[in-house]
Design an enzyme around this catalytic site. Structure first.
Site, PDB file in Angstrom:
ATOM      1  N   GLY A  70       0.836  -1.208   0.000  1.00 14.70           N
ATOM      2  CA  GLY A  70       0.000   0.000   0.000  1.00 14.70           C
ATOM      3  C   GLY A  70       0.867   1.253   0.000  1.00 14.70           C
ATOM      4  O   GLY A  70       0.633   2.192  -0.767  1.00 14.70           O
ATOM      5  N   HIS A  71       1.897   1.267   0.872  1.00 19.72           N
ATOM      6  CA  HIS A  71       2.813   2.413   0.901  1.00 19.72           C
ATOM      7  C   HIS A  71       3.538   2.543  -0.443  1.00 19.72           C
ATOM      8  O   HIS A  71       3.758   3.649  -0.942  1.00 19.72           O
ATOM      9  CB  HIS A  71       3.874   2.244   1.993  1.00 19.72           C
ATOM     10  CG  HIS A  71       3.340   2.271   3.390  1.00 19.72           C
ATOM     11  ND1 HIS A  71       3.258   1.156   4.177  1.00 19.72           N
ATOM     12  CD2 HIS A  71       2.865   3.295   4.140  1.00 19.72           C
ATOM     13  CE1 HIS A  71       2.763   1.484   5.360  1.00 19.72           C
ATOM     14  NE2 HIS A  71       2.507   2.777   5.363  1.00 19.72           N
ATOM     15  N   GLN A 103       0.721  11.126  18.298  1.00 21.33           N
ATOM     16  CA  GLN A 103      -0.575  10.729  17.746  1.00 21.33           C
ATOM     17  C   GLN A 103      -1.097   9.428  18.346  1.00 21.33           C
ATOM     18  O   GLN A 103      -2.146   8.935  17.949  1.00 21.33           O
ATOM     19  CB  GLN A 103      -0.529  10.652  16.222  1.00 21.33           C
ATOM     20  CG  GLN A 103       0.256   9.479  15.649  1.00 21.33           C
ATOM     21  CD  GLN A 103       0.387   9.590  14.139  1.00 21.33           C
ATOM     22  OE1 GLN A 103       1.150  10.387  13.611  1.00 21.33           O
ATOM     23  NE2 GLN A 103      -0.365   8.779  13.404  1.00 21.33           N
TER      24      GLN A 103
HETATM   25  O1  PAF Z   1      -0.778   7.573   8.248  1.00 17.86           O
HETATM   26  C1  PAF Z   1       0.310   7.540   8.881  1.00 17.86           C
HETATM   27  O2  PAF Z   1       1.131   6.630   8.724  1.00 17.86           O
HETATM   28  C2  PAF Z   1       0.592   8.641   9.900  1.00 17.86           C
HETATM   29  O3  PAF Z   1      -0.569   9.054  10.529  1.00 17.86           O
HETATM   30  C3  PAF Z   1       1.352   9.830   9.299  1.00 17.86           C
HETATM   31  C4  PAF Z   1       0.512  10.548   8.242  1.00 17.86           C
HETATM   32  C5  PAF Z   1       2.649   9.357   8.666  1.00 17.86           C
HETATM   33  C6  PAF Z   1       1.683  10.842  10.385  1.00 17.86           C
HETATM   34  O4  PAF Z   1       2.482  10.290  11.379  1.00 17.86           O
END
Ligand code: PAF
Length: 281
Positions: free
Chosen positions: A36-37, A61
């Site tokens: 996916g990445h 987060q």
């Molecule tokens: O989606 C993610 O992997 C994370 O929330 C991000 C956007 C890299 C921010 O840390």
């Protein structure tokens, strides 16, 4: 491919690229990369001269310390995937580099940050906005790429860019799925063999629910999805909401919006998985 650890080096390298009129594409990640990445990196390399990927497990987060502690970290494997994908620079900062002092900024996004993930993970989107705004300020990309699996996150990032007046084009790329339908996620690595067999039930149920739109109400579809998934003792639905795809407000009937998305979070054992499906739009 160059691996960079400091903000100063990152800025130096990218300044040279910008002086040569190169367009910069950016893919922020927390590592534990999967196909996916790589699809985001593919889009980024196709549409920009230079592709920058960041790998940083952002502590601000995570509202659950155990989730942060167990988040998969696979840097060597990540770098081995990024090189052949055509990534030019990988930014891998430490926590001290990104947060030399605590980030006390509070972002006010209103309803889009208060529902669904926002309601169940207090502070999560504020942390996402803190880190992504810093990364955007250091990379100054022309384009940035995010996965649509994190549907609400994309809405938050678009709003953050608008509020901060940044000139960055945000791209939402389609969810990539395993052969059995399970949405690709770094968290899938934490599923036991039994849980991995059960987890595709989420995507299967969402897909089935699409076929009922002409004959069932929004409420009936929510009940159907939640019951079908909760019937499996390994699974527990945290929420399933059917929302307007722009405002993220819950909708009461199918005529209320031209863009309707169902967003789900399910605990498969201890592992928190998210997915979504577009009903309209
Ligand atoms: O989606 C993610 O992997 C994370 O929330 C991000 C956007 C890299 C921010 O840390």
């Amino acid at each position: 491919m160059k691996v960079i650890y400091t903000i100063a080096d990152l800025k130096d390298y990218l300044l040279k690229e910008k002086q040569n009129n190169k367009s910069i594409g950016f893919v922020p990640t927390m590592g534990a990369l999967h196909a996916g990445h790589i699809s985001l990196v593919d889009a980024c390399t196709r549409e920009n001269d230079i592709c920058v990927v960041s790998i940083f497990v952002n502590p601000t987060q995570f509202n659950d310390p155990n989730d942060l502690a167990t988040y998969p970290r696979t840097l060597d494997k990540d770098l081995a995937l990024l090189e052949p994908a055509g990534c030019d620079y990988v930014f891998v900062p430490g926590v001290e580099e990104m947060y030399p002092e605590p980030d006390t900024r509070i972002f006010r996004f209103g309803n889009i940050a208060e529902v669904m993930e926002g309601a169940h993970r207090p502070g999560h989107f504020n942390g996402v906005a803190q880190i992504v705004s810093k990364l955007f300020a250091f990379v100054e990309p022309d384009d940035a790429y995010f996965g649509e699996k994190d549907f609400q996150q994309v809405a938050i990032i678009r709003e953050m860019v608008r509020l901060l007046g940044m000139k960055i084009k945000i791209h939402a790329c389609p969810i990539l799925r395993e052969a059995d339908g399970l949405a690709m996620s770094s968290r899938n690595l934490r599923l036991s063999a039994e849980q991995r067999l059960k987890a595709p039930l989420i995507a299967r149920t969402l897909k089935e629910s699409l076929t009922f739109v002409s004959c069932k109400s929004v409420r009936e579809i929510i009940d159907y999805v939640v019951t079908a998934i909760n019937n499996d003792p390994v699974m527990r639905v945290e929420y399933y909401e059917i929302v307007d795809g722009n405002s993220l407000e819950s909708i009461g009937n199918w005529r209320e919006s031209d863009y309707i998305v169902g967003c789900i979070t399910v605990y498969c054992g201890e592992v928190r998985l998210i997915d979504n499906i577009t009903y309209k739009g």
